[in-house]
Design a protein around this motif. Sequence first.
Motif, mmCIF file in Angstrom:
data_model
loop_
_atom_site.group_PDB
_atom_site.id
_atom_site.type_symbol
_atom_site.label_atom_id
_atom_site.label_comp_id
_atom_site.label_asym_id
_atom_site.label_seq_id
_atom_site.Cartn_x
_atom_site.Cartn_y
_atom_site.Cartn_z
ATOM 1 N N UNK A 195 0.828 -1.204 0.000
ATOM 2 C CA UNK A 195 0.000 0.000 0.000
ATOM 3 C C UNK A 195 0.864 1.256 0.000
ATOM 4 N N UNK A 196 1.935 1.220 0.800
ATOM 5 C CA UNK A 196 2.821 2.393 0.860
ATOM 6 C C UNK A 196 3.488 2.630 -0.485
ATOM 7 N N UNK B 95 3.260 6.166 -2.474
ATOM 8 C CA UNK B 95 4.421 6.960 -2.875
ATOM 9 C C UNK B 95 4.492 7.094 -4.389
ATOM 10 N N UNK B 96 4.101 6.016 -5.071
ATOM 11 C CA UNK B 96 4.062 6.059 -6.538
ATOM 12 C C UNK B 96 3.144 7.185 -6.992
ATOM 13 N N UNK B 97 1.996 7.287 -6.318
ATOM 14 C CA UNK B 97 1.027 8.321 -6.700
ATOM 15 C C UNK B 97 1.547 9.721 -6.379
ATOM 16 N N UNK B 98 2.192 9.841 -5.209
ATOM 17 C CA UNK B 98 2.720 11.157 -4.831
ATOM 18 C C UNK B 98 3.807 11.583 -5.816
ATOM 19 N N UNK C 273 1.089 7.389 6.880
ATOM 20 C CA UNK C 273 2.551 7.354 6.906
ATOM 21 C C UNK C 273 3.227 8.227 5.847
ATOM 22 N N UNK C 274 2.765 8.208 4.585
ATOM 23 C CA UNK C 274 3.458 9.029 3.592
ATOM 24 C C UNK C 274 3.451 10.509 3.961
ATOM 25 N N UNK D 166 5.748 15.478 6.008
ATOM 26 C CA UNK D 166 5.733 16.552 6.999
ATOM 27 C C UNK D 166 7.100 16.712 7.657
ATOM 28 N N UNK D 167 7.719 15.589 8.020
ATOM 29 C CA UNK D 167 9.031 15.653 8.662
ATOM 30 C C UNK D 167 10.093 16.154 7.686
ATOM 31 N N UNK D 168 9.950 15.774 6.422
ATOM 32 C CA UNK D 168 10.882 16.253 5.406
ATOM 33 C C UNK D 168 10.775 17.771 5.256
#
Lengths: 307, 369
Positions: free
Chosen positions: B7-8, B12-15, B226-227, B232-234
């Motif tokens: 799922x992650x 990430x692929x979509x982002x 999670x993504x 956000x942290x980045x």
Amino acid sequence: MMISVHELSKGYGDIQALEGLSFEVQGGELFGVLGPDGAGKSTLFRILLSLLLPGSGTVRVGGLDPVRDLHALRKKVGYMPGKFALYEDLSVEENLQFFASVFGTTPAANYELIKEVYQQIEPFKKRPAGKLSGGMKQKLALSCALIHRPELLVLDEPTTGVDAVSRSEFWALLKKLKAHGITILVATPYMDEAALCDRVALMQKGRLLTVASPGEVVRDFEGLFYGVSGGHPYGLIQACRAFEPVVSVFPFGEELHVRFNRDDEAAEHLVDHLKSSGFSGAVVRPIAPNIEDCFMALMATENDLKG
Amino acid sequence: MRMLLFLLQKEFLQVLRNKLFLRLLLVLPVVQLLVLVHAATMDMKNLQIVVCDLDHSPLSRRLTATLDASPFFDLLDPPPTVDEGKGALETGAADLLLVVPANFERSMQRGQVQALQLMADAINAQQAQLGYVYLQKTTAQLLSDARFETSGRAWNPAVEVTSSFWYNPELNYKYFMFPGILVILVSVVGMFLTAMNLVREKEMGTIEQMNVSPVPKPVFIAAKLLPFWFIGLMELALGLLIGRLVYGVPMVGSPLLVFGLAAVYLVALLALGLLLSSFSTSQQQVTFVSYFFLLVFILMSGIFTSAENMPEWGQRLNVINPIFYFMDIMRSILLKGAGLADLWRQAASLAALAVGLMILAVRTYRKTV
């Protein structure tokens, strides 16, 4: 037995969406659920798919209870919603890969099952799903619904808004899938598609009017339908309606389809009635009813009973 | 666990596929931090002042020259009459009007009490207040000097209050604003993206497909959060880098603590985003509702003025405001070098909010979808 539903009811507040449904679907059957919009087809499907809790009654899908055994059930069922619902920003290939992995399998493992469908869109596998044509989207959705080799395939109005050629192609694909032993449950608002199913259930206002094979449905109405032609359609309809034994009249192509109760005599008198009403060229001939005639008749009867 | 990874991977692929989105994630923090920190500054510079000199004495000219030399004031052309000076104040051409009465110098020399009249445009109360204080200090200093020169004796007022400012000795407003803007940045990105992402699945109908799959709901939700938690942290890291390089913000405290508490904060905020998205069916709806919450939370967080200045009930409301806690945490760590021992109350409150909102969000999500 793939699906068994007994006395299933479901209400949303005051509205009764499903009322005392009972039917069974055999393994390997191509089973159609017909009905106008709002008949309760989607509610029924959502209950079978464990997306909605049944109100009362018992439901078994593949021998499992959709409420208690939902996780086991979901692995056995493939679902293709009426609206295209794949990730439009992912490519054809990525969508297939994703849905396979979600079901704990790989596209390669069940390739032979989806081959027939997927081959037609494989040349575009790098393209984002959102950029496919309507027909191709549908094929991708079917591939994704089949990727985990479900025992039961549920299709909610798969051909709504699809052109005639794609529709007949799609039904040809369903027939082939049936050969793989997959049970197929399909909802459709199109009466002509009912003739392509093994058995059909006709729904109206949350109730089941009949469950039978298309042949049986038609057989029940044999000898009751007559085709009437020869005159201005509107005047002819008025004249037919004015004739007491006629139950219903509606235009169908070039002709009017007129239904009688079980009274063969009356049909012969219709010609005389029409001629005396000024339609000298009127022709009345017995016709074999098509499934649409029968469903219209069934729904009309149901309405009469309900008053 | 494998399911979560799949799922992650998809998320990430979509982002990463959304080019506009990626550019925004990079450009937004840079622009926000480079522009907004300056925009929100409250340093007083270049106050437009008009001096109406009715005295025309050496002393009044000296006063005018002192004001002209000050970086705080921009001296406008002197008006011929007091009324015209007032006119300048009314049209907004001037922020302050100083009237030096006739015989000002003579009265001073005789030791008589003499008043200067100061008028300030107080639409911006804070600016008027500060302008008043600056002007008072400037004139007091000047008069004291002048007296010393003429009499040889220092004129000293009874008590002089002097202040020293801790943690931000130069009263550099940018140091104060930078952590605030950074908090807004991280919050906006985190909350909007989470809320919109889930609603997008509803809009596209893909959520239906996920619901008939064997993916457990908690795993699905984790994959949704999670993504954006990571993003956000980045953003926070990128923002801190800009703060260090461009503004030279001190960053006294431990960066590890900043990120540790940011991680907790983001969970609370993303859970709120998720909760809002459970109630919404379209991206417009969720955007509007998130905007409302963010705006209220940000303005109540004490970004511009201390939250303790709010009325009692406002401060009570802040108990459920995650941005309030995080704003305090960021400023305390970056400017004061506060440690966990100093911030345990805020940290515990954030953790409680995170857990509470998460439970609420997951429950609501289960019921509505």
